[in-house]
Design an enzyme around this catalytic site. Structure first.
Site, mmCIF file in Angstrom:
data_model
loop_
_atom_site.group_PDB
_atom_site.id
_atom_site.type_symbol
_atom_site.label_atom_id
_atom_site.label_comp_id
_atom_site.label_asym_id
_atom_site.label_seq_id
_atom_site.Cartn_x
_atom_site.Cartn_y
_atom_site.Cartn_z
ATOM 1 N N ASP A 70 0.867 -1.170 0.000
ATOM 2 C CA ASP A 70 0.000 0.000 0.000
ATOM 3 C C ASP A 70 0.909 1.226 0.000
ATOM 4 O OD1 ASP A 70 -1.666 2.160 0.643
ATOM 5 O OD2 ASP A 70 -2.928 0.969 1.963
ATOM 6 N N CYS B 51 -8.572 8.445 -13.964
ATOM 7 C CA CYS B 51 -9.408 8.191 -15.149
ATOM 8 C C CYS B 51 -10.836 8.593 -14.798
ATOM 9 C CB CYS B 51 -9.308 6.747 -15.615
ATOM 10 S SG CYS B 51 -9.633 5.504 -14.345
#
Length: 435
Positions: free
Chosen positions: A311, A383
């Site tokens: 992470d 996106c």
């Protein structure tokens, strides 16, 4: 005493009925909350015998049904007196979509849909037959039913429509319409194994029409199976949306620089960076399975990077304390700019998810900024077409960090690409850490 209805034998693998049945499984999975791509990949893994035609037919039926889900559901709601089992609802939606696509095949579609029901739920054959025949009789009414419901008219949830309208008041209708089209297929040339001119010649020799964009992406006139692309297996080219191909060019990595790709899967942008420069690149990916996709992409292209499953927000788990010259922060987001590729997204997302994504993005930016060298640059990428994840996110970050300087992109403070015939929707902002 009558026994249970007898199941029909499985339909031939190359039949429309077989494709309808498999697409129904995918659509039913999404209705139940599953990720479409994940379900399809598992289905493909379980059917290695599928020819390309079957794979393509199943995919096209499922994806087009989910793009038009709001419209199909509006029609279906007028034809049913009570909710059927999810599998039957999904089958009817897929069959209605096929009837919309190929009205000249009406008799065949109904026959094959009933045949598919006979295999899976034979007791409901009459229901499916009756609903579809009634749908055909009332087909002139379909458009009126769709126009009467905003979610059906736009084929997007109401909250999504309002967010797009707020963020893009001049272009919101075109943006929504683009989200319901089939996406373009674009290619990226690997300059370590071929020149642009060589790949263009190979495509032309194979009879494939294409156009070159100003970032050298090659957009095919018609999508085709990856296996049919000349040079793909040899790593001479990759499939990557033209909008996504701006990332490596805007980050502009130089040879020898230390680079971090913080959210790397599936690896297209990672590979593009390494195709352009001999960099010392660390690629992070939280999901081990998705990290495997990054490794496979790099191997096919003959590229090498250090790959860690971690992470990116948990610095102690992966960072050695050495700062990076360049960071690509292609952060998790709503994916609202690529919804035509992932049509399940618009029906699985909730309005509250956007704030959750924005909070996660802010955490990522805060963590990664600590690892960037003074004078270094970070490219923030989504996106998405929603402001909360894009311009609003970057503006808030710059307010919190006096050492963050925005660098211009093509004469503007940032770059918002909206879905169109050439590319999907992406947002780019380039930040420099003042020395």
């Amino acid at each position: 005493m009558r026994g249970a209805p007898r199941r029909a034998p499985e339909q031939p693998i190359d039949s429309l009925g077989y494709a309808l049945a498999r697409a129904t499984e995918l659509v039913a999975g999404v209705i139940d909350g599953a990720n479409l791509t994940d379900v399809f990949e598992r289905m493909q893994a379980g059917h290695p015998e599928w020819p390309e035609g079957t794979r393509g037919a199943v995919r096209d039926l499922a994806w087009s049904t989910l793009r038009e889900f709001g419209r199909g559901d509006a029609i279906l709601s007028r034809l049913l007196h009570s909710p059927p089992p999810v599998e039957i609802r999904a089958l009817l939606l897929v069959a209605l979509q096929r009837l919309t696509q190929r009205p000249e095949q009406a008799h065949t579609v109904v026959d094959q849909a009933v045949g598919a029901t006979a295999v899976a739920m034979p007791g409901l054959r009459n229901l499916v037959n009756g609903v579809l025949r009634n749908a055909l009789r009332r087909q002139p009414e379909w458009q009126g039913w769709i126009e009467a419901e905003p979610e059906a008219r736009h084929a997007f949830p109401a909250w999504w429509v309002e967010r797009v309208r707020s963020a893009h008041p001049q272009a919101w209708q075109d943006l929504l319409a683009a989200g319901n089209t089939r996406p373009p297929m674009a290619l990226r040339v690997n300059p370590r194994r071929a020149t642009l001119a060589e790949v263009e010649a190979e495509l032309a020799a194979a009879g494939l029409e294409f156009r070159r964009l100003d970032n050298d992406a090659l957009v095919l006139a018609r999508p085709l199976a990856v296996a049919r692309l000349p040079g793909y297996a040899e790593g001479r080219l990759s499939v990557q949306d033209a909008g996504a191909q701006w990332a490596a060019q805007l980050l502009d990595v130089r040879a020898g620089e230390r680079v971090l790709d913080a959210c790397a899967a599936p690896g297209g942008k990672t590979a593009h960076i390494l195709e352009r420069a001999d960099a010392d690149l660390l690629a992070l990916e939280l999901d081990p399975l998705r990290a495997g996709r990054v490794a496979r992409n790099l191997d096919r292209l003959g590229l090498r990077a250090e790959l860690k499953v971690a992470d990116c927000r948990r610095l102690a788990a992966w960072w050695d304390g050495r700062p990076f010259d360049r960071i690509l922060a292609d952060v998790p987001c709503s994916a609202s700019g690529v919804v035509r590729r992932h049509p399940d997204i618009k029906w699985l997302r909730r309005d509250s998810d956007i704030a959750n994504f924005a909070a996660q993005q802010a955490e990522i930016l805060e963590a990664l900024w600590r690892t960037l060298a003074p004078g270094g640059t970070m490219l923030y990428v989504t996106c998405s077409v929603f402001d909360e994840e894009n311009a609003g996110q970057v503006a808030g970050f710059c307010v919190r960090h006096a050492d963050a300087e925005r660098l211009p992109i093509r004469g503007s403070s940032d770059l918002q690409l909206l879905p169109c015939a050439d590319h999907d929707g992406f947002y780019y902002a380039l930040l420099r850490k003042r020395p």
